[in-house]
Scaffold this motif. Structure first.
Motif: not given
Length: 761
Positions: A215-239
């Motif tokens: 659960y990625w809830f309390d992140l800064t906007y820039d940190a969020l974009l950086a973190d999602v760019s490093r996710l493995p391809s076998d991940t499901i992201v629910l926004f």
């Protein structure tokens, strides 16, 4: 009477009555007109948007409400709209300023209905109800059921509840990404974001997904974009929603979702329709247009006179799986994995979708031209195709038949002319210039087989019958070819055969193979007889030695008597008769051995099975004495005659008796008994049974005893019973092996009686 007093006459009173009636009519008409004008007055509706106009959902819902109200309202409407902007400015001071602004702006305006779009407008209207006046009904939209049940609204506030199911969006993601290993749930830090975060967490945990959940809830906007760019391809992201980040920066959730989807290294899914088109793959969502339409329908009921306190909140009915075709293509997701009934948006239109009318017109013109061309060429094509098809069919049929060494023929009974393929000429040795007729075909057949061929053709009476016969064809240099003639009749109008047709099949190789197989079988059979007699060599020698010894003794006795002065002629005669008898006995033993040892073709002659049993027991008498085995015979007196090969049948009987003797090798001497019996059966066959007192046949052996090379003996070849079975079957009989209820085994064979059977056809 005073001068000032005046008495009105009848005319004056009548005039006064008319004036009163006229005034009454005028007043009544004025009242009705006022009421009609009041009914025709436009109704006033105030739409309060919780958010700013830059929020897409606000715009879509507002426009849907406005259009629906104007289309369906039977009365005139005056619609006012205000943007509270409570999402970007959630502080109380801003809310108070907006309340004062509305209070002053609409101080002298009466509203018949207030529509509140978005959740944050509900607490506002509750607190500042005086802005629109007491008692004015309120209809809200886009409020979750959990929120509605928590805020305890008064009865004159109702609306449309938005049902959202994060677990259904997760189900969509799992279907599209069956190999996913982790789930990342993204949400903002605003109060509205926190409501969605808790609701989504409960729904996901209730579903109990087999995924590593973050659960990625309390992140800064820039940190969020950086973190999602490093996710493995076998991940499901629910926004979920993202009104603000952990630093308090404000965002429009749609724009934040598009930025996350663009930066993410894994597919992203969302809960709202407005997310689609910005890179989100999809979700289980309703449309904001349907939400606005449902809200407007409830408002129209209240404007038509329905009591707001009797209208409970309604759920938005339209939820579907919606996906973005472009986003699916980006991640290589397959549409076949979508749930049934899913709505695919932004799908690239096909040529048919874009230019349907043009395609239809083109197809019509091409089709019409094709019909004209087809009409012009159809007759010519049919004629040529029929000719080509007939020729090709004949060639294929002829080639196929020749490849299988088959010739096709047809005989016209009236003219005796024969049509045949070229392969028929080769089979019958006929030159190409020789006319094919019934006589030329018969002339090529062996003289002994011509009558057989003619008779076979004459036996065919109708098309349902056919005959098959085998004849020999005489070829140059005295070569012989075997041909199978298959014939079928074609009746004419009178029902009698008018034509005959059929095939010639070259079976020379089959005949040669059959003859070779028969020769090999005879060789094996002879070798088996020799093998058995080899085993009995000691017993045979004893059988021959006995009469020779008796002859020698009688000859010496005769010589002794002759040396007497007065020889006793009677005793000498008896000695000579004994010599003759013993010589005949020795000759019979040698003759039987010679018959068993000699080779020769199978022959059929009358056979007395009782005599065959006696000869076999005599031949085996010494062997049985040596093995201390007793033989008993039970032979039927009225046994009918049968025809067969006596040598082969004696080989069968000899083999069965030897097997019985071998089976009793471990049987106590007192119980060693072989019983041979003959009898006739109700089926008209002669049956020979050989019974022993051995251990019997084991169940695992019973089904394999007649298999070639299968044996239960230590030094056996496994061919004895196989050859016996072949001989009996060639005589039209059957051989059996079974266990006796009293112990031991029973081997027997049955043969047809009163039939002249030719063995080994």
């Amino acid at each position: 009477m005073r001068a000032c007093d005046r008495v009105d006459g009848p005319g004056v009173r009548y005039t006064r009555i008319l004036r009163g009636a006229f005034l009454l009519i005028v007043v009544t008409f004025s009242l009705l007109s006022a009421e009609s004008r009041a009914n025709d007055m436009a109704r006033r509706v105030l739409i309060l948007h919780s958010y700013n106009y830059t929020f897409p959902a606000t715009t879509i819902v507002s426009e849907a409400v406005r259009q629906r109200l104007l289309e369906r309202s039977p009365q005139g409407l005056e619609i006012e709209a205000e943007y509270l902007d409570l999402a970007r400015r959630p502080d109380e001071a801003h809310a108070l300023r907006m309340a004062n602004f509305l209070r002053e702006k609409y101080a002298n305006v009466h509203f018949d209905l207030v529509v509140v779009i978005g959740f944050t407008g509900i607490p506002f209207i509750q607190k500042y109800r005086d802005v629109v006046g007491s008692g004015v009904p309120v209809v809200f939209s886009d409020v979750t059921r959990a929120t509605y049940e928590a805020i305890k609204l008064p009865s004159d506030i109702t609306g449309v509840i938005s049902e959202l199911y994060p677990e259904k969006t997760l189900e969509l993601a799992e279907r599209l990404q069956p190999s996913a290993r982790r789930l990342v749930v993204i949400g903002g830090s605003d109060n509205l974001d926190r409501r969605w975060r808790e609701a989504a967490r409960k729904a996901i945990e209730a579903r109990n997904p087999k995924l590593e959940t973050l659960y990625w809830f309390d992140l800064t906007y820039d940190a969020l974009l950086a973190d999602v760019s490093r996710l493995p391809s076998d991940t499901i992201v629910l926004f979920l929603t993202f009104f603000a980040d952990s630093e308090g920066k404000r965002f429009i959730p749609r724009d934040a979702a598009a930025a996350v989807a663009k930066a993410s290294a894994a597919p992203v899914y969302g809960l709202f329709e407005t997310y689609l088109g910005g890179g989100i793959v999809g979700g289980y969502t309703y449309t904001f247009e349907s939400l606005g339409t449902a809200t407007a329908d409830m408002a129209l009921e209240i404007l038509s006179g329905a009591d707001v306190t009797t209208l409970p909140p309604r759920a938005n009915p339209r939820l579907d799986f919606r996906v973005d075709a472009r986003a699916m293509d980006r991640w290589g997701l397959k549409q076949r994995n979508l749930p049934p009934g899913s709505i695919v948006l932004f799908k690239k239109p096909s040529l048919w979708d874009e230019h349907r009318n043009l395609v239809l017109a083109t197809l019509f013109v091409v089709g019409l031209q094709s019909l004209f061309v087809a009409a012009l060429l159809l007759q010519r094509r049919r004629r040529r195709q029929a000719e080509i098809s007939l020729k090709e069919s004949e060639e294929r049929m002829t080639f196929t038949a020749a490849s299988a060494n088959i010739g096709l023929w047809q005989l016209d009974r009236a003219t005796n002319e024969v049509w045949a393929t070229e392969h028929c000429r080769a089979m019958f040795g006929l030159a190409g210039d020789v006319p094919l007729t019934r006589d030329t075909i018969l002339a090529a057949i062996h003289p002994d087989d011509r009558a057989i061929a003619v008779a076979a053709i004459r036996r065919v009476r109708n098309a349902r019958e056919s005959t098959v016969t085998h004849v020999r064809v005489m070829l140059p240099e005295d070569q012989v070819r075997w041909v199978s003639i298959r014939t079928r009749a074609h009746p004419g109008d009178q029902g009698t055969p008018k034509q005959f047709s059929g095939i010639f099949v070259d079976i020379t190789e089959q005949k040669a193979a059959a003859a070779e197989a028969e020769l090999q079988r005879q060789e094996v059979t002879h070798l088996m007889r020799v093998s058995v007699l080899g085993e009995l060599s000691g017993a045979i020698a004893h059988e021959v030695n006995q009469p020779l010894t008796a002859i020698l003794s009688n000859a010496q006795a005769a010589l002794f008597l002759l040396e007497q002065e007065s020889p006793n002629l009677a005793e000498i005669r008896d000695a000579l008769q004994d010599i003759v008898q013993e010589d005949n006995r020795a000759g019979e033993v040698v003759l039987r051995l010679r018959n068993l040892l000699k080779k020769g073709e199978t022959k059929a002659e009358p056979v007395d099975l009782n005599e065959l049993v006696n000869q076999t027991t005599t031949l085996l008498r010494s062997e049985m004495i040596g093995r201390r085995i007793v033989v008993e015979t039970d032979l039927a007196d009225d046994l009918p005659a049968m025809a067969g090969d006596p040598v082969q049948l004696q080989q069968v009987l000899l083999n069965l008796v030897m097997n019985a003797m071998d089976a009793m090798a471990s049987t106590p001497v007192a119980r060693r008994l072989v019983t041979i019996s003959t009898r006739t059966t109700p089926a008209g066959t002669i049956e020979v049974l050989v019974k022993d007192r051995g251990p019997g046949i084991k169940s695992v052996q019973g089904g394999r005893l007649f298999e070639p090379f299968y044996t239960t003996k230590e030094h056996g070849l496994g061919l004895g019973l196989t050859i016996c079975s072949t001989i009996v079957q060639a005589h039209g009989g059957k051989i059996t092996l079974s266990n006796d209820d009293a112990g031991g085994a029973i081997a027997g064979f049955s043969l047809p009686a009163q039939e002249f059977m030719v063995a080994a056809q």
